[in-house]
Scaffold this active site. Structure first.
Site, PDB file in Angstrom:
ATOM      1  N   LYS A  11      39.655  53.158  37.210  1.00 36.64           N
ATOM      2  CA  LYS A  11      38.209  53.051  37.442  1.00 36.64           C
ATOM      3  C   LYS A  11      37.462  54.282  36.951  1.00 36.64           C
ATOM      4  O   LYS A  11      36.246  54.230  36.776  1.00 36.64           O
ATOM      5  CB  LYS A  11      37.919  52.818  38.931  1.00 36.64           C
ATOM      6  CG  LYS A  11      38.173  51.365  39.369  1.00 36.64           C
ATOM      7  CD  LYS A  11      37.770  51.154  40.811  1.00 36.64           C
ATOM      8  CE  LYS A  11      38.037  49.706  41.249  1.00 36.64           C
ATOM      9  NZ  LYS A  11      37.823  49.537  42.691  1.00 36.64           N
TER      10      LYS A  11
ATOM     11  N   ASP B 171      45.066  45.970  49.181  1.00 33.36           N
ATOM     12  CA  ASP B 171      43.851  46.352  48.448  1.00 33.36           C
ATOM     13  C   ASP B 171      42.729  45.366  48.761  1.00 33.36           C
ATOM     14  O   ASP B 171      41.591  45.749  49.055  1.00 33.36           O
ATOM     15  CB  ASP B 171      44.165  46.365  46.942  1.00 33.36           C
ATOM     16  CG  ASP B 171      42.968  46.772  46.101  1.00 33.36           C
ATOM     17  OD1 ASP B 171      42.204  47.660  46.536  1.00 33.36           O
ATOM     18  OD2 ASP B 171      42.807  46.204  44.994  1.00 33.36           O
TER      19      ASP B 171
ATOM     20  N   HIS C 237      48.430  45.222  40.308  1.00 32.62           N
ATOM     21  CA  HIS C 237      47.839  44.992  41.626  1.00 32.62           C
ATOM     22  C   HIS C 237      46.750  43.925  41.640  1.00 32.62           C
ATOM     23  O   HIS C 237      46.299  43.527  42.701  1.00 32.62           O
ATOM     24  CB  HIS C 237      47.351  46.297  42.275  1.00 32.62           C
ATOM     25  CG  HIS C 237      46.066  46.852  41.739  1.00 32.62           C
ATOM     26  ND1 HIS C 237      45.989  47.553  40.559  1.00 32.62           N
ATOM     27  CD2 HIS C 237      44.801  46.808  42.229  1.00 32.62           C
ATOM     28  CE1 HIS C 237      44.742  47.930  40.351  1.00 32.62           C
ATOM     29  NE2 HIS C 237      43.986  47.482  41.352  1.00 32.62           N
TER      30      HIS C 237
ATOM     31  N   HIS D 109      40.284  48.066  34.272  1.00 29.54           N
ATOM     32  CA  HIS D 109      40.745  49.258  35.002  1.00 29.54           C
ATOM     33  C   HIS D 109      42.247  49.235  35.274  1.00 29.54           C
ATOM     34  O   HIS D 109      42.885  50.291  35.326  1.00 29.54           O
ATOM     35  CB  HIS D 109      39.963  49.460  36.312  1.00 29.54           C
ATOM     36  CG  HIS D 109      40.416  48.609  37.467  1.00 29.54           C
ATOM     37  ND1 HIS D 109      40.010  47.304  37.636  1.00 29.54           N
ATOM     38  CD2 HIS D 109      41.257  48.863  38.513  1.00 29.54           C
ATOM     39  CE1 HIS D 109      40.571  46.810  38.743  1.00 29.54           C
ATOM     40  NE2 HIS D 109      41.339  47.736  39.296  1.00 29.54           N
TER      41      HIS D 109
ATOM     42  N   HIS E 170      46.353  53.287  42.379  1.00 33.31           N
ATOM     43  CA  HIS E 170      46.229  51.912  41.884  1.00 33.31           C
ATOM     44  C   HIS E 170      44.929  51.680  41.119  1.00 33.31           C
ATOM     45  O   HIS E 170      44.891  50.912  40.179  1.00 33.31           O
ATOM     46  CB  HIS E 170      46.385  50.897  43.026  1.00 33.31           C
ATOM     47  CG  HIS E 170      45.203  50.801  43.932  1.00 33.31           C
ATOM     48  ND1 HIS E 170      44.988  51.678  44.964  1.00 33.31           N
ATOM     49  CD2 HIS E 170      44.150  49.934  43.951  1.00 33.31           C
ATOM     50  CE1 HIS E 170      43.868  51.352  45.598  1.00 33.31           C
ATOM     51  NE2 HIS E 170      43.331  50.298  44.994  1.00 33.31           N
TER      52      HIS E 170
HETATM   53  P1  C2E Z   1      37.705  46.426  45.292  1.00 34.19           P
HETATM   54  O1  C2E Z   1      36.335  46.504  45.864  1.00 34.19           O
HETATM   55  O2  C2E Z   1      38.687  47.431  45.767  1.00 34.19           O
HETATM   56  O3  C2E Z   1      38.275  44.990  45.539  1.00 34.19           O
HETATM   57  C1  C2E Z   1      39.620  44.707  45.356  1.00 34.19           C
HETATM   58  C2  C2E Z   1      39.867  43.233  45.348  1.00 34.19           C
HETATM   59  O4  C2E Z   1      39.519  42.670  46.608  1.00 34.19           O
HETATM   60  C3  C2E Z   1      39.067  42.429  44.344  1.00 34.19           C
HETATM   61  O5  C2E Z   1      39.609  42.509  43.066  1.00 34.19           O
HETATM   62  C4  C2E Z   1      39.196  41.041  44.941  1.00 34.19           C
HETATM   63  O6  C2E Z   1      40.455  40.495  44.643  1.00 34.19           O
HETATM   64  C5  C2E Z   1      39.143  41.295  46.426  1.00 34.19           C
HETATM   65  N1  C2E Z   1      37.787  41.058  46.922  1.00 34.19           N
HETATM   66  C6  C2E Z   1      36.815  41.963  47.104  1.00 34.19           C
HETATM   67  N2  C2E Z   1      35.705  41.363  47.567  1.00 34.19           N
HETATM   68  C7  C2E Z   1      35.986  40.051  47.675  1.00 34.19           C
HETATM   69  C8  C2E Z   1      35.251  38.899  48.096  1.00 34.19           C
HETATM   70  O7  C2E Z   1      34.066  38.990  48.464  1.00 34.19           O
HETATM   71  N3  C2E Z   1      35.872  37.690  48.049  1.00 34.19           N
HETATM   72  C9  C2E Z   1      37.152  37.591  47.647  1.00 34.19           C
HETATM   73  N4  C2E Z   1      37.724  36.391  47.645  1.00 34.19           N
HETATM   74  N5  C2E Z   1      37.888  38.647  47.243  1.00 34.19           N
HETATM   75  C10 C2E Z   1      37.309  39.862  47.249  1.00 34.19           C
HETATM   76  P2  C2E Z   1      38.711  42.163  41.820  1.00 34.19           P
HETATM   77  O8  C2E Z   1      37.883  40.963  42.056  1.00 34.19           O
HETATM   78  O9  C2E Z   1      39.631  42.097  40.646  1.00 34.19           O
HETATM   79  O10 C2E Z   1      37.757  43.367  41.695  1.00 34.19           O
HETATM   80  C11 C2E Z   1      38.216  44.638  41.265  1.00 34.19           C
HETATM   81  C12 C2E Z   1      37.183  45.663  41.559  1.00 34.19           C
HETATM   82  O11 C2E Z   1      35.991  45.333  40.857  1.00 34.19           O
HETATM   83  C13 C2E Z   1      36.756  45.747  43.019  1.00 34.19           C
HETATM   84  O12 C2E Z   1      37.627  46.580  43.710  1.00 34.19           O
HETATM   85  C14 C2E Z   1      35.366  46.333  42.891  1.00 34.19           C
HETATM   86  O13 C2E Z   1      35.429  47.735  42.683  1.00 34.19           O
HETATM   87  C15 C2E Z   1      34.849  45.701  41.635  1.00 34.19           C
HETATM   88  N6  C2E Z   1      34.054  44.475  41.852  1.00 34.19           N
HETATM   89  C16 C2E Z   1      34.514  43.211  41.885  1.00 34.19           C
HETATM   90  N7  C2E Z   1      33.485  42.320  42.028  1.00 34.19           N
HETATM   91  C17 C2E Z   1      32.355  43.054  42.075  1.00 34.19           C
HETATM   92  C18 C2E Z   1      30.939  42.719  42.180  1.00 34.19           C
HETATM   93  O14 C2E Z   1      30.519  41.538  42.265  1.00 34.19           O
HETATM   94  N8  C2E Z   1      30.054  43.759  42.189  1.00 34.19           N
HETATM   95  C19 C2E Z   1      30.470  45.045  42.095  1.00 34.19           C
HETATM   96  N9  C2E Z   1      29.548  46.016  42.121  1.00 34.19           N
HETATM   97  N10 C2E Z   1      31.782  45.418  41.969  1.00 34.19           N
HETATM   98  C20 C2E Z   1      32.704  44.416  41.971  1.00 34.19           C
HETATM   99  C1  SIN Z   2      36.696  50.871  44.963  1.00 38.90           C
HETATM  100  O1  SIN Z   2      37.071  51.864  44.383  1.00 38.90           O
HETATM  101  O2  SIN Z   2      37.481  50.025  45.380  1.00 38.90           O
HETATM  102  C2  SIN Z   2      35.243  50.623  45.144  1.00 38.90           C
HETATM  103  C3  SIN Z   2      34.630  51.697  45.994  1.00 38.90           C
HETATM  104  C4  SIN Z   2      35.010  51.495  47.444  1.00 38.90           C
HETATM  105  O3  SIN Z   2      36.011  52.031  47.879  1.00 38.90           O
HETATM  106  O4  SIN Z   2      34.275  50.815  48.178  1.00 38.90           O
HETATM  107 FE    FE Z   3      41.908  47.486  41.434  1.00 40.81          FE
HETATM  108 FE    FE Z   4      41.367  48.877  44.987  1.00 39.68          FE
END
Ligand code: C2E
Ligand code: SIN
Ligand code: FE
Ligand code: FE
Ligand code: SIN
Length: 372
Positions: free
Chosen positions: A236, A316, A287, A261, A232
């Protein structure tokens, strides 16, 4: 009916004994080769034939192949050939007393094997949706006899009864092959990225499978979703390290780059000939969609979002929330539950949220079994 014939007619008990000696073996056999042999053996005993083989249509549709007819290697014939080809083309069984009297007989097989075919039975073999997978053939009734209408029914019964197992074994073989292809792709991809990503991917796979299973999807589809969901976040690998591994919150620009991504992953996978990789493409691009239409990249809403993507979205985010990310601390269970209640029918499909919350302990247990 003569006394002699009456003696030769086998009792129901005898037939049932044969059937029940094969039931568990056929049901349990996952390997296609051994299953083909078992089914052929059952057919041979049922109709008292000297030989029995199950011919399957090759993946390109041009040939019929079997491994059964005297065990060593594969035998292949063109789909148009002989009685088997006839049964396949016309979707009809055949009951032949003397093969050499019939113009449809392909003598070349006898010429090659030195075998003398006399009586023949052929029955088309169908999968659970009625598509012809191949042809079941019995050759030479024992004691130089002829096959009967009853034999034909028994061979048909064997075909119907074995079809599900055969179909599963073929899917299983396909899954095993696909899995290898995927492992190669993921292996290469994972090397490029942060070591964290590995277990996130495995957890999402297990959780997607579990959610799909509780949603009532058939086992084979659940397995496909399990494997496909591992990709999924494949896109990235195209995101620069300084964004991917940023400590703390994104700027809007960084977030926009990260959002690419899902489309990138899709584009890497969608050209594949492999059905499983195309399912992975579907999951990659969907997703991060939301039921209320506020997701990305397309802003699809409701049932325009594929079910596979809805399933992956739920797990996810769950995995992201309950674990440490480079940009966030793990959330408490209360906070996680509150988010899913809040987003039920908004971000996530309502019925899937209900399943997650109902089986929450199990999803936490999956997470604990594969820590980062
Ligand atoms: P991920 O870490 O696998 O997160 C997947 C999804 O989980 C996010 O998609 C979001 O829908 C949800 N999620 C994660 N953390 C939170 C949170 O604190 N609050 C809420 N309400 N939902 C959360 P999203 O936002 O489309 O992000 C996609 C990917 O982008 C994330 O995958 C992560 O790798 C990165 N990402 C997103 N926001 C940040 C950020 O502020 N800083 C960094 N370093 N990476 C981020
Ligand atoms: C991601 O690929 O979702 C971010 C790295 C992690 O697994 O924390
Ligand atoms: Fe994703
Ligand atoms: Fe993911
Ligand atoms: C967060 O993004 O850290 C919390 C906001 C939310 O509850 O969705």
């Amino acid at each position: 009916m003569s006394v002699l014939e009456d003696d030769m007619k086998r009792s129901d008990k005898e037939m049932l004994d044969i059937l029940f000696s094969y039931v568990p073996k056929i049901a349990e056999s996952k390997q296609l080769d051994s299953l083909l042999v078992l089914i052929a053996d059952l057919g041979r005993k049922f109709v008292l034939a000297e030989r029995c083989s199950l011919w399957l249509v090759s993946s390109d549709g041009k040939e019929l192949w079997t491994k059964v007819a005297h065990g060593t290697s594969e035998i292949r014939i063109p789909v148009t050939g002989g009685f088997v080809g006839y049964s396949l083309a016309y979707d009809e069984p055949l009951l032949i007393e003397d093969a050499y009297e019939d113009e449809r007989f392909d003598r070349s097989v006898d010429l090659k094997s030195g075998y003398r075919t006399r009586s023949v039975l052929t029955v088309p073999f169908k999968d659970s949706v009625g598509k012809v997978m191949g042809v079941f053939q019995a050759i030479n009734k024992k004691n130089n006899g002829c096959f009967t209408e009853e034999d034909l029914k028994f061979l048909q019964l064997t075909a119907v009864y074995s079809a599900k197992s055969l179909e599963s074994a073929m899917l299983f073989q396909e899954l095993e092959r696909n899995q290898e292809e995927i492992t190669l792709i993921l292996g290469a991809a994972a090397e490029c990225r942060s070591h964290e990503t590995g277990n996130h991917v495995k957890r999402v796979a297990k959780m997607s499978y579990t959610l799909a299973k509780y949603a009532g999807l058939p086992e084979v589809l659940c397995q496909k979703i399990r494997l496909a969901s591992t990709m999924h976040d494949l896109g990235k690998i195209g995101i620069p390290d300084e964004i991917l591994n940023k400590q703390g919150k994104f700027t809007p620009e960084e977030y926009n780059i990260m959002k690419s991504h899902s489309k990138m992953g899709h584009d890497m996978l969608v050209q594949s000939n492999c059905e499983l990789l195309r399912l992975a493409a579907e999951i990659a691009i969907s997703h991060h969609e939301r039921i209320d239409g506020k997701g990305y990249p397309l802003g699809l809403s409701g049932d325009d979002i594929p079910l596979s993507g809805k399933i992956c979205a739920v797990v996810d985010v769950f995995d992201a929330l309950i674990n440490t990310r480079c940009y966030k601390q793990p959330w408490s269970r209360e906070r996680v539950v509150a988010l899913y209640q809040e987003e039920r029918g908004c971000q996530f499909e309502a019925s899937l949220v209900d399943i997650l919350l109902e089986h929450l302990d199990e999803f936490y247990a999956i997470n604990d079994s594969m820590p980062d």
